[in-house]
Design an enzyme around this catalytic site. Sequence first.
Site, PDB file in Angstrom:
ATOM      1  N   GLY A  78       0.847  -1.177   0.067  1.00 36.21           N
ATOM      2  CA  GLY A  78       0.090  -0.055   0.016  1.00 36.21           C
ATOM      3  C   GLY A  78       0.877   1.225   0.083  1.00 36.21           C
ATOM      4  O   GLY A  78       0.197   2.377  -0.147  1.00 36.21           O
ATOM      5  N   GLY A  79       2.305   1.171   0.128  1.00 33.33           N
ATOM      6  CA  GLY A  79       2.916   2.395   0.281  1.00 33.33           C
ATOM      7  C   GLY A  79       3.484   2.926  -1.122  1.00 33.33           C
ATOM      8  O   GLY A  79       3.515   2.410  -1.898  1.00 33.33           O
ATOM      9  N   ASN A 212       6.474  -7.100   3.711  1.00 33.98           N
ATOM     10  CA  ASN A 212       6.436  -6.154   3.142  1.00 33.98           C
ATOM     11  C   ASN A 212       7.097  -6.342   1.595  1.00 33.98           C
ATOM     12  O   ASN A 212       8.004  -6.871   1.580  1.00 33.98           O
ATOM     13  CB  ASN A 212       7.313  -4.900   3.626  1.00 33.98           C
ATOM     14  CG  ASN A 212       6.922  -4.623   5.135  1.00 33.98           C
ATOM     15  OD1 ASN A 212       5.698  -4.875   5.480  1.00 33.98           O
ATOM     16  ND2 ASN A 212       7.898  -3.775   5.984  1.00 33.98           N
ATOM     17  N   LYS A 361      14.010   1.372   2.853  1.00 35.56           N
ATOM     18  CA  LYS A 361      13.140   2.527   3.420  1.00 35.56           C
ATOM     19  C   LYS A 361      13.527   3.834   2.896  1.00 35.56           C
ATOM     20  O   LYS A 361      13.193   4.686   2.957  1.00 35.56           O
ATOM     21  CB  LYS A 361      13.049   2.416   5.099  1.00 35.56           C
ATOM     22  CG  LYS A 361      12.478   1.326   5.794  1.00 35.56           C
ATOM     23  CD  LYS A 361      11.162   0.815   5.032  1.00 35.56           C
ATOM     24  CE  LYS A 361      10.807  -0.447   5.857  1.00 35.56           C
ATOM     25  NZ  LYS A 361       9.249  -0.871   5.146  1.00 35.56           N
TER      26      LYS A 361
END
Length: 461
Positions: A78-79, A212, A361
């Site tokens: 979803g990122g 993830n 990240k």
Amino acid sequence: MGSPGLAKAMAKMRDAGVDDVAVQTFAHYYRQLEHGETGMIPEDTIEPVDIPSIHDAEVSDDEAHTAISTTAVIKLNGGLGTSMGMDRAKSLLCVRKGLSFLDVIARQILHMREKYDVRLPLLLMNSFRTSEDSLAALERYEDLPVEGLPLEFLQNREPRLLVKDLTPVEWPKDPELEWCPPGHGDIYTALLDTGLLDLLIEQGYERVFVSNSDNLGAVPDEKVAGWFAKSGAPFAIEAVRRTPSDRKGGHFARRKADGRLILRETAQTLDADKVTLQDLNRHKYCSTNNIWFDLKALKKVLAERDGILGLPMIRNEKTVDPADPKSEKVVQIETAMGAAIEVFEGSQLIEVGRDRFVPVKTTNDLLVLRSDVYDIGDGFVLDQVADEVPFIDLDGDHYKYVAKFDERFPEGAPSLRHATSLTVNGDWTFGKGVQVMGAVTLDGANAERVAPATVLSDPAH
């Protein structure tokens, strides 16, 4: 119904077609927020944990194969990668040899199906912002969908709330910014309200492996699946030893009050406890966000709790427009998927190798992933070929955003296989074939270049 702010928020969600389970879950957390709940976990209420290692687990080949054959795989997708200047699904970012995260994930799954002779379905939990692009990117993999199961399900969305009065923010310039995802803890609600939880159980799946999409080390490992099935635990998280790069992140602990394992995130740590949070000798383990849970156990707990798992709330303050720090301050109510470890009686932790935790990240992480520290081996599984993963610290003014980052590495990443660290201060552009040896620091006041084939080394080399 509660306060006027809650009434407005719930009405807004229903008008947008949000499922009632998600609306009631939002209301549960809103009431906590309204009553001053911060979600903080003080240091004096917890104690450190020691956990077993997967390397010591005894799992037979038959146990492993039986477990993986009844496992489904979910990738959190979803990122948008906004922290790196992206405006689309982060998983579409190119990571190696023209392949995106999603390309590598799809090929990993297809390879493992063939290797283990299992169905091994892949499901993406997309957000309303990542669904279309992600599904389009996977159209080339015609064999990827499993008959009877969707390739995606959508996480829910909720209103951002004004800090000043907890009413839903209005932002006519870009109405999409009025909404936010509820954090990846929403996975349990989304599985329930989409009907996917029941569908997976009906089709004979017993457990789910979740990770993830930006962690290419998180393959659905046969031995870990076998260990989890054999343990009888309803829920488990893969943990790794914390390193200096994890110092500011969350960690596992045990709550003194009831002995339950918990996951404390940075946002749940008091300022006075930040030093202890960063003590790697006290709190040794952090989460990979590689999670296993038993589908029937999840269904049972959700039924007992009227569909609301009751994860610890995270109060996240932002500005309504992330690109405008002067825009109105809003609160996002979030939960973390791993926090469910404290909900299930008998939850477990298992230590795994760092090769199962390769998150991206920041562009610092992206540089390592694109370098020769890793090779993509058989089955598109990452293989760390360097003795250690170097510490990378690139100047945020010039490398934070992917577009600027790519401009400064036009010929690809330098060789980092023999590096221990690379710190870049200032604006440097790297030529082709640059090698970094040992610990290297570059300082520059103006735009500088590293010539092709340059060997950068510290005195030890």
